[in-house]
Scaffold this active site. Structure first.
Site, short mmCIF file in Angstrom:
data_model
loop_
_atom_site.label_atom_id
_atom_site.label_comp_id
_atom_site.label_asym_id
_atom_site.label_seq_id
_atom_site.Cartn_x
_atom_site.Cartn_y
_atom_site.Cartn_z
N GLY A 74 47.10 136.60 44.21
CA GLY A 74 46.56 137.91 43.87
C GLY A 74 47.10 138.95 44.83
O GLY A 74 47.45 138.62 45.97
N GLN A 80 47.34 147.01 49.34
CA GLN A 80 48.15 146.14 50.20
C GLN A 80 49.62 146.54 50.23
O GLN A 80 50.35 146.15 51.13
CB GLN A 80 48.02 144.67 49.77
CG GLN A 80 46.63 144.11 50.02
CD GLN A 80 46.55 142.66 49.58
OE1 GLN A 80 46.32 142.39 48.41
NE2 GLN A 80 46.77 141.74 50.51
N CYS A 99 44.88 135.67 52.77
CA CYS A 99 45.23 136.97 52.19
C CYS A 99 46.65 137.30 52.63
O CYS A 99 47.02 137.02 53.77
CB CYS A 99 44.25 138.02 52.73
SG CYS A 99 44.60 139.70 52.23
N LEU A 100 47.44 137.87 51.73
CA LEU A 100 48.84 138.18 52.10
C LEU A 100 48.92 139.21 53.23
O LEU A 100 49.95 139.31 53.88
CB LEU A 100 49.62 138.65 50.87
CG LEU A 100 49.85 137.58 49.77
CD1 LEU A 100 50.57 138.18 48.57
CD2 LEU A 100 50.64 136.40 50.32
N HIS A 102 37.92 138.72 45.72
CA HIS A 102 38.74 139.07 46.89
C HIS A 102 39.57 140.34 46.62
O HIS A 102 39.56 141.27 47.42
CB HIS A 102 39.65 137.87 47.21
CG HIS A 102 40.62 138.09 48.33
ND1 HIS A 102 40.69 137.28 49.43
CD2 HIS A 102 41.59 139.02 48.50
CE1 HIS A 102 41.64 137.71 50.23
NE2 HIS A 102 42.22 138.75 49.69
N GLU A 103 40.25 140.36 45.47
CA GLU A 103 41.11 141.50 45.16
C GLU A 103 40.30 142.75 44.86
O GLU A 103 40.67 143.86 45.25
CB GLU A 103 42.04 141.18 43.98
CG GLU A 103 42.95 139.97 44.18
CD GLU A 103 43.75 140.00 45.47
OE1 GLU A 103 44.06 141.09 45.99
OE2 GLU A 103 44.04 138.90 45.98
N HIS A 140 39.39 144.55 47.96
CA HIS A 140 40.47 145.35 48.56
C HIS A 140 40.39 146.81 48.10
O HIS A 140 40.74 147.72 48.84
CB HIS A 140 41.85 144.80 48.15
CG HIS A 140 42.37 143.71 49.04
ND1 HIS A 140 42.62 143.90 50.40
CD2 HIS A 140 42.73 142.44 48.78
CE1 HIS A 140 43.09 142.77 50.91
NE2 HIS A 140 43.17 141.87 49.95
NI NI Z 1 43.87 139.91 50.14
#
Ligand code: NI
Length: 190
Positions: A46, A51, A93-94, A137-138, A141
């Protein structure tokens, strides 16, 4: 169509609240493509627009596995309209390369959003699956909330963050989640 730089934890853009999308224009479609290109490049499941430095309410997800192929999904202006149950699981998380820690999530959710063509849809995801957790999670953000804000143990999270040269947990951002805590206590007694 481009691979973008993913912002790392510590960048203030990740803590901003993102704005609603008013029209699923060519610009938004290009943003969606950039999100997919960047997510696949980094082997993520995701990725949310903030981000890559864009504070708009857009995220993409692809939680396919070999046994469970799924379509790549686009969520524009998402809203979690139902949530219940609780699960604890490892998350990453990226924006936190290689740092994983245990977090609390709802088990079952219902989300409403626009797809990549601007069409409204409602999706129910149950059982604390990767997709159920990924959507939460997304979606977070887009409100400047990060997975470590849901940590089950902030000291453990700090240890992991330090090992990966990331800033420590922001204590004032830790979430109070009495409904999830109550659900987890109930599950522990079973
Ligand atoms: Ni993330």
């Amino acid at each position: 169509m481009a691979i973008k730089k993913i912002l790392r934890y510590g960048d203030p853009i990740l803590r901003q609240k993102s704005k609603e999308v008013h029209k699923v224009s060519a610009k938004i479609k290009a943003l969606v493509q950039d999100l997919f290109d960047t997510m696949y490049m980094d082997n993520g499941v995701g990725l949310a627009a903030p981000q890559i430095g864009v504070n708009l309410r857009v995220f993409v997800a692809d939680c396919s596995t070999k046994d469970d192929p799924m379509k790549p999904m686009v969520f524009i202006n998402p809203k979690i309209i139902k949530k219940s149950g609780a699960v604890v699981s490892q998350e990453g998380c990226l924006s936190f390369p290689d740092a994983y820690t245990e977090v609390k999530r709802y088990k079952d959710i219902m989300v409403k959003a626009l797809d990549g063509h601007g069409k409204s849809f409602v999706m129910e995801v149950k059982g604390g699956t990767l997709l159920a957790r990924c959507i939460q999670h997304e979606n977070d953000h887009l409100d400047g909330i990060l997975f470590i804000d849901h940590t089950t143990n902030r000291f453990e999270a700090d240890k992991v963050l330090a090992e990966h040269n990331l800033p420590p947990v922001e204590v004032d951002k830790l979430l109070d989640e009495p409904d999830i805590d109550a659900e987890l206590a109930k599950n522990a007694k079973k």
